[in-house]
Design an enzyme around this catalytic site. Structure first.
Site, PDB file in Angstrom:
ATOM      1  N   ASN A 173       0.853  -1.187   0.000  1.00 43.01           N
ATOM      2  CA  ASN A 173       0.000   0.000   0.000  1.00 43.01           C
ATOM      3  C   ASN A 173       0.891   1.239   0.000  1.00 43.01           C
ATOM      4  OD1 ASN A 173       0.468   0.959   2.846  1.00 43.01           O
ATOM      5  ND2 ASN A 173      -0.218  -1.127   3.236  1.00 43.01           N
TER       6      ASN A 173
ATOM      7  N   LYS B  72       8.998 -16.492 -10.624  1.00 45.63           N
ATOM      8  CA  LYS B  72       8.138 -15.456 -11.186  1.00 45.63           C
ATOM      9  C   LYS B  72       6.956 -16.113 -11.901  1.00 45.63           C
ATOM     10  CE  LYS B  72       8.270 -11.559 -14.318  1.00 45.63           C
ATOM     11  NZ  LYS B  72       9.012 -10.887 -15.373  1.00 45.63           N
TER      12      LYS B  72
END
Ligand code: C5P
Length: 399
Positions: free
Chosen positions: A210, A289
């Site tokens: 955030n 990934k």
């Protein structure tokens, strides 16, 4: 920001290459509302001129004890008598020696001798000069005499050597001076804080986080330190330097933050949960990934521990303070959070007012009700929160 509004300071500058940084310090002190009277030694005036300081402070700068501009030829007394503090930056080895011996052989030394205000000095010299037994003795004597030493820092020196003796940076000296004037309402207390966001890994390179910058938590760490507390700051990933003297522990995820807090919570008197902790994390983060294949992707999330709630639920909890960043319904949510999590104080803010920015507008909720603060810079909000915590600890939270 006007942390030093109305403070009258004598800024002493002595002869060292760091004198050029004193100009930046003068600018910051003035920018922060202080009335700055610069006094240079004659060797300082070889590095920088009084005119530099006159321009930056908007006042006469002094150097010569025989300066005929002095209204009553009593500048050595007048300038320091009316001062809230004398700050000498840089303070050379020679100046520390003269100070330790109570010499009054130039205007600045005389001002320091004829004072009843605090004296703060920021030493700056070659590492061998600083480590010399004579300077060690002088520095110890000054501390015993009640002088506050700011630094020095360690690092690369103008002479090309590396070691202790570097002057603190102007911002750090400014912060130390501002901190010096703060009431010591948390003297002897131990404060543990969390700050910043957390980062919850999704795969080897991505994650949930955030926009919390950590500024509010770092400002509170500084305000608590300035109020006399010993401060430990557990921080998520942020691009901020910890305030000097604050112990910092860097973490990434909520679980790491939780572990770092639980390990230390028994040694604190006050816990402040400022971090914007992720409530959920990916249930099964990938070691590699994640490759795209064009199909819709579902990510399973699992709840994170609520650090603050767990600390407040301990058998012998510290005084607990929480933050409530809400996008709406602030008052109801914040007060409900205070009661549910069993907190002494909740700092409520609307997300649009604070998260990630320089300023904040908040409402404090405690037993006595609500107390709005701001809009103001985060450090001012932080100092007001610390004052409130001090009042709660002293048992006079009313008003
Ligand atoms: O319940 P909510 O997450 O809104 O509460 C926010 C307060 O709780 C903040 O003080 C935050 O630092 C703390 N908190 C925590 N651990 C979490 C979630 C929030 O310490 N997992």
């Amino acid at each position: 920001m006007a942390e030093l509004k109305g403070r009258r300071l004598v800024l002493g500058v002595t002869g060292g290459i760091a004198a050029y940084k004193a100009a930046e310090l003068a600018r910051r002190l003035v920018g922060d509302g202080a009335e700055v009277h610069a006094v240079l030694t004659s060797s300082a005036a070889r590095f920088v001129t009084p005119v530099t300081f006159q321009a930056l402070t908007g006042r006469l700068a002094w150097c010569d004890p025989w300066d005929a501009r002095m209204p009553d030829n009593m500048a050595h007394i007048e300038l320091s008598r009316a001062a809230d503090a004398i700050v000498v930056a840089p303070a050379s080895a020679d100046f520390l020696a003269r100070l330790a011996h109570g010499r009054a052989d130039d205007l600045l030394a005389a001002l320091c001798l004829a004072r009843d205000c605090p004296l703060l000095v920021a030493p700056a010299m070659n590492r061998q000069m600083w480590q010399n037994p004579a300077t060690r003795r002088n520095a110890e004597q000054l501390v015993a005499d009640g002088v506050t030493l700011l630094g020095p820092a360690e690092g690369e020196q103008a002479c090309g050597e590396t070691g202790p003796g570097r002057m603190l940076e102007p911002q750090d000296i400014h912060d130390a001076v501002a901190g010096f004037f703060q009431p010591k309402v948390l003297a002897g207390r131990r404060v543990l804080l969390t700050a910043g966001p957390t980062f919850e890994a999704l795969d080897a390179v991505r994650g949930l986080t955030n926009p919390s910058s950590g500024r509010m938590g770092f400002a509170l760490a500084r305000a608590a330190r300035d109020a006399g507390a010993r401060v430990t700051l557990v921080s998520g990933p942020v691009a901020l330097a910890a305030p000097a003297g604050v112990a910092r522990i860097d973490v990434v995820s909520a679980r790491e933050m939780h572990a770092a807090v639980m390990q230390r919570v028994a040694q604190c008197d006050i816990f402040i949960g400022v971090a914007a902790v992720a409530d959920y994390r990916p249930a099964a983060p990938l070691a590699d990934k994640l490759k795209k294949d064009g199909r819709e992707l579902q990510i399973a999330l699992t709840p994170n521990p609520d650090i603050l709630a767990e600390v407040a639920a301990l058998a012998r909890p510290p005084l607990c303070i929480g933050f409530a960043a809400e996008s709406r319904g602030l008052e109801a949510y914040a007060e409900e959070k205070r009661r549910r999590k069993n907190l002494a104080l909740v700092v409520g803010n609307l997300v649009r007012d604070g998260l990630g920015g320089e300023n904040n507008t908040v409402i404090l909720f405690d037993e006595q009700g609500r107390h709005p603060l701001g809009p103001a810079p985060k450090i001012e909000i932080a100092r007001a929160i610390v004052a409130r915590i001090g009042a709660l600890l002293a048992g006079n939270g009313e008003g």
